[in-house]
Design a protein around this motif. Structure first.
Motif: not given
Length: 243
Positions: A219-223
């Motif tokens: 999720l962090r990688l996709t903001d």
């Protein structure tokens, strides 16, 4: 819809992912592709082979076809065993093969600890002591102080997959120290997705587990940020603002 891809070694606790998808309660789809692990052994040589480029790249095309926007190598031991620099190179190669943002569970732990402001952590590992020590060394190099490491001497993921809540809790309690800000349970073969609120209640502090942080990292990688209290403190805390 946000589509997240995971390369998962073999078959152990992959049912954590549909459970997490349900608990997210939002427009997030988790796609799991299984990699060939070779030998199921928490042994350095076997783990290096498990995380080798040719084994990871074999699953990349399936994730691309599924529409994944990011990919995470959902294996802690098969990433930290390379050391911090080697794990960076592993992720870089995965990102190039996939043409997508990429990370691994080892980096997910380091990033998640920083997210919740846990500068000192205790590690409860299913692994033999020598492998558990490599995870502690990885975290230290990544900037997180490890105040205690508890290994369990379990050689195979297949055995870990059968652990129940009481055994998971016993491991976490054995690892815990009063000066630890959080407890880390670093094995994606360990079922924890349904246990997080209970673990945090029983231990009275944040608990970070492998499949939980892997999803958070994707999720962090996709903001994306999703509030999901049933997935523990990591999914409820506001981000820590770094000075």
């Amino acid at each position: 819809m946000t589509s997240l891809g995971f390369l998962y070694p073999g078959h152990s606790a992959e049912d954590d992912y549909p459970r997490i998808e349900q608990l997210l309660g939002s427009d997030v789809r988790l796609t799991v592709v299984h990699t060939d692990i070779g030998e199921d052994a928490h042994r350095v040589d076997a783990l290096l082979e498990m995380g080798s480029a040719h084994r990871l790249e074999a699953g990349v095309e399936e994730l691309r076809l599924a529409g994944a926007e990011a990919v995470v190598w959902a294996c802690t031991s098969g990433s930290f065993v390379y050391g911090l620099q080697g794990a960076h190179e592993q992720v870089r190669g995965l990102a190039m093969a996939a043409g997508l943002p990429a990370s691994s569970t080892s980096f997910a732990f380091a990033h998640a600890a920083r997210e919740i402001g846990a500068t000192r952590v205790a590690v409860g590992a299913t692994y033999p002591d020598d492998v558990a020590a490599l995870f502690a060394a990885f975290l230290k190099e990544a900037g997180t102080e490890v105040v205690a490491v508890r290994g369990s001497g379990v050689v195979t993921a297949a055995e870990v997959a059968g652990w129940d809540y009481d055994r998971v809790l016993a491991l976490a309690r054995a690892a815990d120290r009063p000066d630890a800000d959080a407890i880390l349970l670093p094995d994606t073969a360990l079922h924890t997705a349904s246990h997080l609120p209970a673990l945090e209640k029983d231990l009275a502090k944040p608990v970070l587990t492998a499949n939980q942080v892997s999803v958070w990292e994707a999720l962090r990688l996709t903001d994306r940020r999703v509030n999901a209290p049933e997935l523990g403190t990591l999914f409820t805390r506001e981000p820590i603002v770094q000075a």
